[in-house]
Design a protein around this motif. Structure first.
Motif, PDB file in Angstrom:
ATOM      1  N   SER A 113     -27.703 -12.320  -1.875  1.00 53.73           N
ATOM      2  CA  SER A 113     -27.419 -11.196  -0.980  1.00 53.73           C
ATOM      3  C   SER A 113     -26.060 -11.372  -0.317  1.00 53.73           C
ATOM      4  O   SER A 113     -25.316 -10.395  -0.127  1.00 53.73           O
ATOM      5  CB  SER A 113     -28.499 -11.072   0.089  1.00 53.73           C
ATOM      6  N   PHE A 131     -23.351 -10.286  -2.725  1.00 52.79           N
ATOM      7  CA  PHE A 131     -23.282  -8.834  -2.855  1.00 52.79           C
ATOM      8  C   PHE A 131     -22.714  -8.190  -1.589  1.00 52.79           C
ATOM      9  O   PHE A 131     -21.952  -7.218  -1.667  1.00 52.79           O
ATOM     10  CB  PHE A 131     -24.661  -8.263  -3.158  1.00 52.79           C
ATOM     11  N   LEU A 132     -23.087  -8.716  -0.416  1.00 49.36           N
ATOM     12  CA  LEU A 132     -22.570  -8.152   0.827  1.00 49.36           C
ATOM     13  C   LEU A 132     -21.067  -8.355   0.951  1.00 49.36           C
ATOM     14  O   LEU A 132     -20.343  -7.474   1.418  1.00 49.36           O
ATOM     15  CB  LEU A 132     -23.303  -8.777   2.019  1.00 49.36           C
ATOM     16  N   THR A 184     -19.487  -5.804  -1.130  1.00 48.55           N
ATOM     17  CA  THR A 184     -19.576  -4.484  -0.521  1.00 48.55           C
ATOM     18  C   THR A 184     -18.558  -4.328   0.594  1.00 48.55           C
ATOM     19  O   THR A 184     -17.840  -3.320   0.668  1.00 48.55           O
ATOM     20  CB  THR A 184     -20.996  -4.255   0.035  1.00 48.55           C
ATOM     21  N   ALA A 220     -17.811  -3.448  -4.420  1.00 49.63           N
ATOM     22  CA  ALA A 220     -19.106  -3.005  -4.950  1.00 49.63           C
ATOM     23  C   ALA A 220     -19.182  -1.488  -4.954  1.00 49.63           C
ATOM     24  O   ALA A 220     -18.585  -0.811  -4.110  1.00 49.63           O
ATOM     25  CB  ALA A 220     -20.240  -3.593  -4.121  1.00 49.63           C
ATOM     26  N   TRP A 267     -21.885   0.270  -4.460  1.00 53.08           N
ATOM     27  CA  TRP A 267     -23.161   0.651  -3.873  1.00 53.08           C
ATOM     28  C   TRP A 267     -23.158   0.297  -2.389  1.00 53.08           C
ATOM     29  O   TRP A 267     -22.342  -0.504  -1.920  1.00 53.08           O
ATOM     30  CB  TRP A 267     -24.311  -0.070  -4.590  1.00 53.08           C
ATOM     31  N   TRP A 312     -24.435  -1.227   1.425  1.00 55.61           N
ATOM     32  CA  TRP A 312     -24.769  -2.603   1.822  1.00 55.61           C
ATOM     33  C   TRP A 312     -26.247  -2.915   1.606  1.00 55.61           C
ATOM     34  O   TRP A 312     -26.596  -4.023   1.199  1.00 55.61           O
ATOM     35  CB  TRP A 312     -24.410  -2.824   3.296  1.00 55.61           C
ATOM     36  N   SER A 371     -27.085  -3.971  -1.758  1.00 53.27           N
ATOM     37  CA  SER A 371     -26.663  -5.351  -2.023  1.00 53.27           C
ATOM     38  C   SER A 371     -27.793  -6.319  -1.714  1.00 53.27           C
ATOM     39  O   SER A 371     -28.031  -7.280  -2.456  1.00 53.27           O
ATOM     40  CB  SER A 371     -25.437  -5.702  -1.180  1.00 53.27           C
ATOM     41  N   THR A 385     -23.849  -9.513 -12.031  1.00 50.57           N
ATOM     42  CA  THR A 385     -23.028  -8.825 -11.030  1.00 50.57           C
ATOM     43  C   THR A 385     -21.793  -8.210 -11.668  1.00 50.57           C
ATOM     44  O   THR A 385     -21.467  -7.036 -11.437  1.00 50.57           O
ATOM     45  CB  THR A 385     -22.597  -9.810  -9.931  1.00 50.57           C
TER      46      THR A 385
END
Length: 516
Positions: A367, A370-371, A374, A379, A381, A383, A386, A424
């Motif tokens: 996470s 991904f954050l 973002t 990213a 998408w 938050w 994510s 990813t």
């Protein structure tokens, strides 16, 4: 050089025309099944060539408003459908060698492909409804290829009920939209919505559309037929799980302009998709049979795909559809090798369960990555998605609780991180594909989806570490929470089906979701 619209539309419609002609030819006595299979393979390869050509030219201004239109997504999916149809047909020729009535099978397979191609190009309510209904009726013939198997008949009967209910709701949605704008054209509907927004009639039309898609896509509680069609030939399962059942996701993406302004329909879709993803995901964790696990996996994935549509993440839903189709086709067609690999792992005592101590760190790691993507604007998408992806991919970093070799643990962790990074990068790269989709994420619905996926992850952790605490839940989960039994009793009471005494006793004596 300017490409003629007529040439472009010919390329786009050629796969449907070729498969439709083949379906008609199978009604004639053209010789042995081997000859028909060779004819099918040749026609499929020509149709595949036209699908590639139509995607290559991709003239966006060439369409017949109110009849057919070809978007970038429909052309990509048309190519995917024809590719899978060619592979499944080739597999079927060997799988069914020596079986009776192969001519009927070939005709039904070609009819399914024809109907799906027409649905992907439909720009009118009536063509969309007719093509979807035709695909379902052709598939019924494949599901009942072995008419002596009672569970195949029961599954086909329940699917027929769900399909007819879906047809009624789609027709009702079409009538409401048609009366509002004075046309059955989908292009005209998008133009009307862009200028005038959604009236109460169009809001109701969107709700009916969502309910119809839920019925067609085997969401809970009408999912039982999708589990029980395991009695059909394996290539039929591959066609169903890799292609036909995914059509609901495409229809929702196609109707994105309607859904974006239909708050009630999106909320309903969120509840149906999230509940299906959660419950089917829990059930799948307790199943043993390979094919039944794959079937429950499809139910969970359909819920997850429709959840993405409810959240306005249409690009992710389209990529999910494509990836799921390829994966499920491979999984079903190679099911026998999966069984062998599973037995080998069991003989070698392959431990794949992780301890609860390793449950939180992977979530924070994935996470967090991904954050960061973002917040850095890399990213594609929001938050909250994510964190959802972090929860979904965290099990890749789980380590076997029984593993004491530090080097082996380090190696497994390295490959888990490598897989997560690869996924990813693949997701980021796939968002750059020119699919012509525009996302409309809803943050409020996104937070609800995030909480639901956190609950599923928690159950995964407890199942690995504290299985004794969930013994009663495991019994309910293994039985699919008895949702299908309730729906089956209701369906047979309202729409009775007739089987021979032998078949009826077999259905009554055997659990509805027993592994086969």
């Amino acid at each position: 050089m300017k490409i003629s619209p007529l040439f472009y539309l010919t390329c786009a419609l050629a796969p449907a025309a070729l498969m439709g002609a083949l379906a008609g030819l199978t009604r004639l006595n053209l010789g042995a099944p081997a000859k028909l299979w060779r004819l099918f393979q040749k026609a499929s390869l020509v149709a595949l060539a036209f699908a590639v050509m139509s995607l290559a030219v991709n003239a966006h201004d060439a369409y017949w408003p109110g009849a057919v239109t070809a978007t970038s997504l429909s052309l990509v999916l048309g190519l995917l459908v024809q590719l899978l149809g060619t592979v499944i047909g080739t597999f079927s020729a060997r799988y069914l060698e020596g079986e009776a009535d192969q001519r009927r099978y070939i005709g039904a397979l070609a009819a399914v492909l024809t109907s799906v191609h027409l649905l992907l190009l439909a720009d009118h309510w009536l063509l969309l409804i007719a093509a979807w209904a035709a695909a379902g009726m052709a598939l019924q013939r494949l599901l009942c290829f072995y008419p002596e198997r009672p569970f195949a008949l029961l599954a086909a009967h329940k699917k027929r009920i769900a399909d007819r209910l879906a047809d009624v709701m789609l027709l009702s949605a079409a009538v409401l939209a048609w009366r509002e704008i004075g046309s059955g054209s989908l292009t005209a509907l998008w133009a009307h919505i862009a200028v005038q927004g959604l009236s109460q009639s169009l809001q109701a039309s969107a709700v009916l559309l969502v309910l119809a898609v839920a019925l067609r896509t085997a969401l809970l509680p009408v999912h039982g037929w999708l589990i029980q069609v395991m009695e059909a030939p394996t290539p039929v399962s591959a066609l169903l799980h890799a292609g036909v059942v995914n059509l609901g996701g495409f229809v929702l993406i196609r109707f994105a302009p309607l859904l974006e302004q239909a708050g009630a329909a999106r909320a309903l879709l969120l509840m149906l998709g999230l509940a299906t993803a959660l419950l089917a995901g829990m059930v799948m964790l307790t199943r043993i049979s390979i094919k039944v696990r794959l079937a429950w996996s499809t139910v969970a994935q359909m819920g997850f795909m429709l959840l993405e549509c409810a959240l306005g993440l249409y690009t992710l839903a389209a990529l999910h559809l494509i990836g799921h189709s390829l994966y499920k086709a491979h999984a079903f067609l190679s099911a026998s090798s999966v069984v062998r690999e599973t037995r080998v792992q069991a003989l070698h005592g392959d431990a794949s369960r992780s301890g609860a101590s390793m449950a939180l760190a992977p979530v924070l790691t994935t996470s967090g990555v991904f954050l960061v993507l973002t917040l850095a604007g890399l990213a594609a998408w929001p938050w909250w998605w994510s964190v959802v992806l972090g929860l979904a991919w965290a099990p890749l970093l789980w380590l076997p609780a029984a593993q004491t070799d530090a080097a082996a643990r380090t190696t497994q962790l390295f490959f888990g991180i490598l897989t997560a990074v690869g996924l990813t990068l693949a997701a980021l790269a796939a968002h750059m594909l020119p699919l012509g989709l525009h996302d409309a994420p809803d943050d409020r619905l996104g937070v609800i989806a995030l909480m639901g996926m956190a609950v599923l992850y928690l159950f995964q952790v407890l199942l690995q570490k504290q299985a004794q605490l969930l013994s009663r839940w495991r019994r309910w989960s293994y039985a699919g929470f008895y949702l299908d039994e309730a729906f089956t009793r209701l369906a047979l009471r309202l729409w009775p089906a007739h089987w021979s005494p032998t078949s009826s006793s077999a259905v009554a004596a055997r659990p509805a979701d027993a592994p086969r």
